[in-house]
Write a protein that holds these residues in place. Structure first.
Motif, PDB file in Angstrom:
ATOM      1  N   ASP A  14      -2.279 -10.341  -4.402  1.00  0.00           N
ATOM      2  CA  ASP A  14      -0.933  -9.928  -4.660  1.00  0.00           C
ATOM      3  C   ASP A  14      -1.055  -8.089  -4.981  1.00  0.00           C
ATOM      4  OD1 ASP A  14      -0.967 -12.546  -5.869  1.00  0.00           O
ATOM      5  OD2 ASP A  14       1.392 -12.286  -5.569  1.00  0.00           O
ATOM      6  N   ASN A  15      -0.375  -7.269  -3.622  1.00  0.00           N
ATOM      7  CA  ASN A  15      -0.332  -5.973  -3.772  1.00  0.00           C
ATOM      8  C   ASN A  15      -1.394  -5.060  -4.190  1.00  0.00           C
ATOM      9  OD1 ASN A  15       2.525  -6.492  -3.098  1.00  0.00           O
ATOM     10  ND2 ASN A  15       3.093  -6.685  -5.103  1.00  0.00           N
ATOM     11  N   LYS A  16      -2.613  -5.660  -4.026  1.00  0.00           N
ATOM     12  CA  LYS A  16      -3.714  -4.823  -4.007  1.00  0.00           C
ATOM     13  C   LYS A  16      -3.870  -3.708  -2.933  1.00  0.00           C
ATOM     14  CE  LYS A  16      -6.774  -8.263  -6.321  1.00  0.00           C
ATOM     15  NZ  LYS A  16      -8.026  -8.841  -6.397  1.00  0.00           N
ATOM     16  N   VAL A  17      -3.188  -4.111  -1.846  1.00  0.00           N
ATOM     17  CA  VAL A  17      -3.049  -3.232  -0.769  1.00  0.00           C
ATOM     18  C   VAL A  17      -1.689  -2.668  -0.385  1.00  0.00           C
ATOM     19  CG1 VAL A  17      -3.037  -2.887   1.807  1.00  0.00           C
ATOM     20  CG2 VAL A  17      -4.843  -4.319   0.686  1.00  0.00           C
ATOM     21  N   LEU A  18      -1.743  -1.386  -0.335  1.00  0.00           N
ATOM     22  CA  LEU A  18      -0.231  -0.401  -0.289  1.00  0.00           C
ATOM     23  C   LEU A  18       0.314  -1.120   1.119  1.00  0.00           C
ATOM     24  CD1 LEU A  18       1.596   1.392  -1.401  1.00  0.00           C
ATOM     25  CD2 LEU A  18       0.190   3.242  -0.441  1.00  0.00           C
ATOM     26  N   TRP A  19       1.718  -0.707   1.167  1.00  0.00           N
ATOM     27  CA  TRP A  19       2.508  -1.107   2.308  1.00  0.00           C
ATOM     28  C   TRP A  19       3.232   0.198   2.741  1.00  0.00           C
ATOM     29  CZ3 TRP A  19       2.814  -3.123  -2.390  1.00  0.00           C
ATOM     30  CH2 TRP A  19       3.994  -2.622  -3.236  1.00  0.00           C
ATOM     31  N   GLY A  20       3.546   0.494   4.049  1.00  0.00           N
ATOM     32  CA  GLY A  20       4.278   1.612   4.492  1.00  0.00           C
ATOM     33  C   GLY A  20       4.801   1.619   5.737  1.00  0.00           C
ATOM     34  N   SER A  21       5.044   2.785   6.140  1.00  0.00           N
ATOM     35  CA  SER A  21       5.544   2.896   7.630  1.00  0.00           C
ATOM     36  C   SER A  21       4.547   4.161   8.045  1.00  0.00           C
ATOM     37  CB  SER A  21       6.902   3.777   7.718  1.00  0.00           C
ATOM     38  OG  SER A  21       7.214   4.781   6.783  1.00  0.00           O
ATOM     39  N   TRP A  22       4.833   4.629   9.314  1.00  0.00           N
ATOM     40  CA  TRP A  22       4.023   5.622  10.039  1.00  0.00           C
ATOM     41  C   TRP A  22       4.699   6.687  10.648  1.00  0.00           C
ATOM     42  CZ3 TRP A  22      -1.106   6.155   9.214  1.00  0.00           C
ATOM     43  CH2 TRP A  22      -1.738   5.245   8.330  1.00  0.00           C
ATOM     44  N   SER A  23       4.579   7.976  10.271  1.00  0.00           N
ATOM     45  CA  SER A  23       4.981   8.958  11.266  1.00  0.00           C
ATOM     46  C   SER A  23       3.988   9.655  12.208  1.00  0.00           C
ATOM     47  CB  SER A  23       5.725  10.042  10.049  1.00  0.00           C
ATOM     48  OG  SER A  23       6.662   9.479   9.480  1.00  0.00           O
ATOM     49  N   VAL A  24       4.169   9.741  13.201  1.00  0.00           N
ATOM     50  CA  VAL A  24       3.215  10.338  14.355  1.00  0.00           C
ATOM     51  C   VAL A  24       3.772  11.688  14.692  1.00  0.00           C
ATOM     52  CG1 VAL A  24       1.531   9.997  16.131  1.00  0.00           C
ATOM     53  CG2 VAL A  24       2.334   8.311  14.712  1.00  0.00           C
ATOM     54  N   LEU A  25       3.020  12.839  14.480  1.00  0.00           N
ATOM     55  CA  LEU A  25       3.447  14.034  14.825  1.00  0.00           C
ATOM     56  C   LEU A  25       2.701  14.811  15.767  1.00  0.00           C
ATOM     57  CD1 LEU A  25       4.332  15.021  10.959  1.00  0.00           C
ATOM     58  CD2 LEU A  25       5.630  13.717  12.357  1.00  0.00           C
ATOM     59  N   GLY A  26       3.239  14.909  16.779  1.00  0.00           N
ATOM     60  CA  GLY A  26       2.598  15.772  17.924  1.00  0.00           C
ATOM     61  C   GLY A  26       3.356  17.031  18.442  1.00  0.00           C
ATOM     62  N   PRO A  27       2.566  17.872  19.166  1.00  0.00           N
ATOM     63  CA  PRO A  27       2.938  19.146  19.640  1.00  0.00           C
ATOM     64  C   PRO A  27       4.085  18.999  20.465  1.00  0.00           C
ATOM     65  CG  PRO A  27       0.962  18.531  20.902  1.00  0.00           C
ATOM     66  CD  PRO A  27       1.294  17.593  19.661  1.00  0.00           C
ATOM     67  N   TRP A  28       4.466  17.957  21.060  1.00  0.00           N
ATOM     68  CA  TRP A  28       5.314  17.539  22.256  1.00  0.00           C
ATOM     69  C   TRP A  28       6.321  16.605  21.815  1.00  0.00           C
ATOM     70  CZ3 TRP A  28       0.712  17.144  25.480  1.00  0.00           C
ATOM     71  CH2 TRP A  28       0.212  18.401  25.940  1.00  0.00           C
ATOM     72  N   ASN A  29       5.944  15.354  20.913  1.00  0.00           N
ATOM     73  CA  ASN A  29       6.647  14.319  20.521  1.00  0.00           C
ATOM     74  C   ASN A  29       6.331  13.971  19.049  1.00  0.00           C
ATOM     75  OD1 ASN A  29       7.790  13.545  23.241  1.00  0.00           O
ATOM     76  ND2 ASN A  29       5.796  13.711  23.700  1.00  0.00           N
ATOM     77  N   ARG A  30       7.272  13.353  18.657  1.00  0.00           N
ATOM     78  CA  ARG A  30       7.214  12.807  17.281  1.00  0.00           C
ATOM     79  C   ARG A  30       7.912  11.180  17.112  1.00  0.00           C
ATOM     80  NH1 ARG A  30       7.634  16.829  12.349  1.00  0.00           N
ATOM     81  NH2 ARG A  30       6.646  18.485  13.387  1.00  0.00           N
ATOM     82  N   PHE A  31       7.050  10.151  16.677  1.00  0.00           N
ATOM     83  CA  PHE A  31       7.374   9.001  16.834  1.00  0.00           C
ATOM     84  C   PHE A  31       7.123   8.563  15.345  1.00  0.00           C
ATOM     85  CE2 PHE A  31       5.166   4.835  16.696  1.00  0.00           C
ATOM     86  CZ  PHE A  31       6.180   3.959  17.369  1.00  0.00           C
TER      87      PHE A  31
END
Length: 427
Positions: free
Chosen positions: A295-312
């Motif tokens: 249980d919860n030995k690993v973190l959870w989350g989202s991802w932000s990908v930041l590029g010179p032309w686009n962001r995801f």
């Protein structure tokens, strides 16, 4: 919560679901893979957003970072954050396991799990007829199966392809990456029991184009699939970079993966040779669990990908919390966000770990997404809402917030869309 619990016992596959619940709590063939649940915190209601808030978009510069090319070295790169406000950091309990720091979180309990599984009516009503499913939710052959040479050729634009559930293939800033890949028929530790796809994957691992990176949001079986990880590793080997939550590195190494970067919330890294694109592990409200002891030995989350032309932005699996405002202030606006819209009923049980379509729209607003694509629906029956309701409820929420359907769009399985270009890509 996804496949950590599976479908309710009121589903057509009730017996298999109950057996799978027992199986997932006591057995894992992956020899030491981790599991998760979280500590309880008080719940608070969320603020309402006026339509005017939808219009707010901030102009932002594009920053590039520097990186170390080591496969295992973790480094926090200097980014032009534009706003250096405090952000919520990950938190561990006294037992060393991760906990949700959000006041909107409440832990799932065994009595509530049983109440949901046996007392709540399952309204998913997924047809058994393949003809009806093909009509309502067609599975298209992705463009790259027919024309693999076109993959990655997006210039300064970006392209997104939905491969079912939370798996999307993103092409941007000279990189191609996958999110939470699952190509198996079941979201389960074994392929005999557990939630089964009612819409198959649009392609196989062998049919994918060259992939530079994979993003993993958390360890639940519908987001971290052992067979898919093994298949991707077998095909691409050490050339494929895996970005994973803090605590997952040992599991990945046991799968044979070498090129693995594990990150805490707000830490960043990049793909070797592509220093201009920064991958940031950002927060979400969820939990992790794969076996009876992890249980919860690993973190959870989202991802932000930041590029010179686009962001995801990839939301992963999440309940609604104020983390998304922090992400939007620090890294927005995003050109595209992938946000879950399914597995949300009944709300009394699901709201802490899964957003409903209206909350998905609020995340779209919070992270300052110019466009969003709907994910985490139409593939597995993981909750009790009617299987075609998520996009219907999404469109109703968009109308309430004064947004257009094209601002937060729905793709068919295998369908692609181009962004930041005048040309719309057709399957």
């Amino acid at each position: 919560m996804g496949s950590a619990f599976g479908v309710g016992a009121s589903s057509p596959d009730a017996l298999g679901s109950v057996c799978w619940h027992i199986c997932v709590m006591s057995y894992s063939p992956e020899k030491g893979m981790d599991k998760n649940t979280d500590e309880e915190q008080p719940s608070t209601s969320c603020n309402q957003y006026p339509k005017e808030a939808v219009k707010r978009r901030q102009n932002s510069g594009r920053a590039s970072g520097a990186s170390d090319l080591s496969r295992t070295f973790r480094k926090s790169f200097r980014l032009d954050y534009r706003l250096e406000e405090d952000v919520t950091k990950s938190k561990r309990g006294k037992d060393g396991r991760f906990v949700n720091p959000w006041p909107t979180w409440k832990s799932p309990t065994l009595p509530n799990i049983l109440k949901w599984s046996f007392m709540e009516k399952n309204n998913s009503n997924v047809p058994r007829s393949k003809q009806e499913l093909d009509k309502e939710l067609p599975v298209l052959q992705p463009y790259f199966v027919r024309s693999p040479e076109d993959a990655g050729q997006t210039g300064a634009g970006m392209r997104v392809t939905w491969l079912g559930h939370a798996t999307v293939l993103v092409e941007m800033d000279e990189l191609v990456f996958l999110t939470d890949p699952i190509f198996s028929q079941r979201a389960s530790p074994i392929q005999l029991l557990g939630p089964k796809r009612f819409r198959g994957p649009p392609c196989t691992v062998a049919q994918l184009p060259r992939i530079d990176a994979v993003l993993i949001s958390h360890t639940h079986y519908d987001h971290l699939d052992y067979n898919s990880v093994a298949g991707l590793n077998e095909r691409f080997g050490s050339e494929l970079r895996w970005f994973v939550p803090l605590g997952l590195l040992p599991w990945m190494q046991r799968c044979g993966c070498e090129n693995v970067i594990e990150l805490d919330w707000w830490e960043e890294n990049c793909v070797p040779g592509h220093d201009a694109v920064t991958f940031v592990f950002t927060p979400s409200q969820h939990w992790c669990k794969r076996t009876v002891t992890d249980d919860n030995k690993v973190l959870w989350g989202s991802w932000s990908v930041l590029g010179p032309w686009n962001r995801f932005f990839f939301a992963g699996d999440t309940g609604y919390c104020f983390a998304f405002e922090q992400i939007g202030k620090r890294f927005g606006p995003f050109d595209l966000a992938a946000i879950p819209i399914g597995a949300y009923e009944p709300r009394w049980f699901m709201k802490y770990q899964h957003v409903d379509p209206e909350e998905a729209v609020r995340i779209h607003i919070d992270v300052q997404a110019k466009k969003s694509v709907a994910i985490h629906w139409g593939t597995f029956a993981l909750a009790n809402e009617y299987y075609l309701d998520p996009p219907v409820k999404l469109n109703e929420a968009l109308e309430r917030y004064g947004l257009k359907k094209d601002d937060f769009f729905v793709l068919r399985h295998g369908e692609s869309r181009n962004l930041n270009t005048n040309d719309r890509f057709e399957n």
